[in-house]
Design a protein around this motif. Structure first.
Motif, PDB file in Angstrom:
ATOM      1  N   ALA A  15       0.829  -1.199   0.000  1.00  0.00           N
ATOM      2  CA  ALA A  15       0.000   0.000   0.000  1.00  0.00           C
ATOM      3  C   ALA A  15       0.866   1.252   0.000  1.00  0.00           C
ATOM      4  N   GLY A  16       0.470   2.242  -0.803  1.00  0.00           N
ATOM      5  CA  GLY A  16       1.213   3.490  -0.888  1.00  0.00           C
ATOM      6  C   GLY A  16       2.374   3.462  -1.846  1.00  0.00           C
ATOM      7  N   THR A  17       2.455   2.407  -2.694  1.00  0.00           N
ATOM      8  CA  THR A  17       3.552   2.308  -3.663  1.00  0.00           C
ATOM      9  C   THR A  17       2.995   2.021  -5.057  1.00  0.00           C
ATOM     10  N   ARG A  18       3.876   2.071  -6.041  1.00  0.00           N
ATOM     11  CA  ARG A  18       3.505   1.772  -7.422  1.00  0.00           C
ATOM     12  C   ARG A  18       4.630   0.973  -8.064  1.00  0.00           C
ATOM     13  N   ALA A  19       4.265   0.162  -9.054  1.00  0.00           N
ATOM     14  CA  ALA A  19       5.268  -0.686  -9.708  1.00  0.00           C
ATOM     15  C   ALA A  19       4.765  -1.101 -11.080  1.00  0.00           C
ATOM     16  N   THR A  20       5.710  -1.360 -11.978  1.00  0.00           N
ATOM     17  CA  THR A  20       5.387  -1.913 -13.292  1.00  0.00           C
ATOM     18  C   THR A  20       5.671  -3.407 -13.265  1.00  0.00           C
ATOM     19  N   ILE A  21       4.664  -4.180 -13.657  1.00  0.00           N
ATOM     20  CA  ILE A  21       4.745  -5.635 -13.665  1.00  0.00           C
ATOM     21  C   ILE A  21       4.734  -6.116 -15.113  1.00  0.00           C
ATOM     22  N   ASP A  22       5.645  -6.981 -15.462  1.00  0.00           N
ATOM     23  CA  ASP A  22       5.624  -7.613 -16.787  1.00  0.00           C
ATOM     24  C   ASP A  22       4.943  -8.962 -16.639  1.00  0.00           C
ATOM     25  N   LEU A  23       3.667  -8.993 -17.009  1.00  0.00           N
ATOM     26  CA  LEU A  23       2.880 -10.213 -16.855  1.00  0.00           C
ATOM     27  C   LEU A  23       3.243 -11.189 -17.972  1.00  0.00           C
ATOM     28  N   PRO A  24       3.773 -12.360 -17.664  1.00  0.00           N
ATOM     29  CA  PRO A  24       4.170 -13.308 -18.712  1.00  0.00           C
ATOM     30  C   PRO A  24       2.971 -13.755 -19.558  1.00  0.00           C
TER      31      PRO A  24
END
Length: 351
Positions: A15-24
């Motif tokens: 919570a309170g963060t952000r991220a980029t995920i590379d979904l396979p």
């Protein structure tokens, strides 16, 4: 109590963060991995989960730019709830400049899909289960298909009161009552209790600056209506949208060269000449007439046409109360610098 983390693609976002995920997604025939990029902003405070998607049709690229600008707003760092931003859903089509997947299937007719199905079916199944089904609301960003352009509009199930409210909040002058098509994201989402708006504006393989600006504005307004973003900033003028309950295409009466005389967003009356199709010598000319009172919500961009081609998409008024000022005064993207989008005022427009 601290908000629980959000998990997606085997990764955890606190919570309170952000991220980029590379979904396979899968490996290419070259053995290189193909992934779907998803940016997750998981707010510190509880709230709805909203997905915003672009390039479900790989050549409809306005949505990717709308999402890029949305993610640059500092306001989204303080959002309540969770934003799942997927600028490129059909990664295969996007790279190939194609509406379709390599198996020539339309992803937006392939839901809910299957993990043992076609390429389109597998991608649809992955996206539905990892993103759509985990949300409360969705905004799916589209343009016209190749050779067509659309006036900024929202398409949604207007029989649902909350969906209608969100469609109105988006802030474009036209909202169209669109039925649920088999295989579409909207129908699959509805079966999971997820309300979805479709924003249509512009044309394929082109950035349309006013349509992009209207899209950013609209997503921000919906997030405010959902109380995901603060509403303390000054809002632009209130738009009371025109509701379109039905529409139909006016088609080419003959093959030849189209000289269109009617623009997107124009109000038309039954019997009005929308354009003329002539042979290359100008010896024979056939007018294209509107059969209805309405508004041009879409049109072809191709001057060379064949008999029966769809030329002008007319949203029919059919007893709808129409505020002439709404259609005549609206300029796509004209209030982009009002509200939280003022933060991008120093970014030059795409020309």
């Amino acid at each position: 109590m601290a908000r629980a983390p959000f998990e997606i693609g085997g990764q955890t976002i606190t919570a309170g963060t952000r991220a980029t995920i590379d979904l396979p997604v899968m490996n290419l025939s070259t053995h290189a991995p193909m992934t779907m990029p998803i940016h997750v902003i998981h707010g510190r405070r509880s709230g709805p989960i909203l997905f915003v998607t672009g390039a479900v049709h790989g050549d409809e690229i306005n949505g990717a730019e709308i999402i890029r600008r949305l993610l640059r707003l500092s306001a989204v760092n303080r959002l309540r709830g969770t934003l799942l931003a997927v600028p490129i859903v059909n990664v295969f089509g996007f790279v190939a400049h194609s509406r379709y997947l390599p198996d020539r299937r339309d992803l937006n007719r392939s839901f809910p899909g299957s993990p043992q199905g076609s390429l389109a079916g597998r991608l649809a199944h992955l996206f539905l289960n990892e993103v759509v089904a985990r949300a409360d609301y969705g905004i799916d960003l589209h343009t016209g298909a190749t050779g067509r352009t659309n006036y900024p509009q929202i398409r949604a199930d207007l029989e649902d009161e909350e969906t209608f409210d969100l469609a109105s909040a988006f802030g474009v002058p036209l909202i169209i009552n669109a039925g649920l098509r088999d295989g579409s994201i909207r129908k699959a989402a509805g079966e999971h209790g997820v309300r979805v708006l479709v924003y249509e504006a512009g044309e394929a393989l082109r950035f349309d600056e006013p349509c992009i600006r209207s899209g950013v504005n609209g997503v921000v307004r919906v997030m405010r209506r959902l109380e995901m973003l603060s509403s303390k900033r000054r809002e632009g003028r209130k738009i009371e949208p025109v509701v379109i309950r039905s529409s139909r295409w006016e088609r080419a009466p003959s093959s030849g060269i189209l000289r269109a005389s009617t623009e997107l967003g124009a109000r038309v009356v039954a019997g009005e000449v929308l354009g003329v199709v002539s042979d290359p010598f100008g010896e024979t000319e056939h007018p294209v007439l509107s059969r209805d009172d309405g508004v041009v919500v879409g049109r072809t961009t191709l001057p060379v046409v064949h008999e029966g081609d769809a030329l002008f998409h007319i949203g029919r008024f059919e007893g709808t109360k129409v505020d002439a000022d709404t259609l005549d005064a609206f300029q796509p993207g004209d209030d982009y610098e009002q509200g939280s989008t003022a933060e991008l005022a120093d970014e030059p427009p795409i020309v």
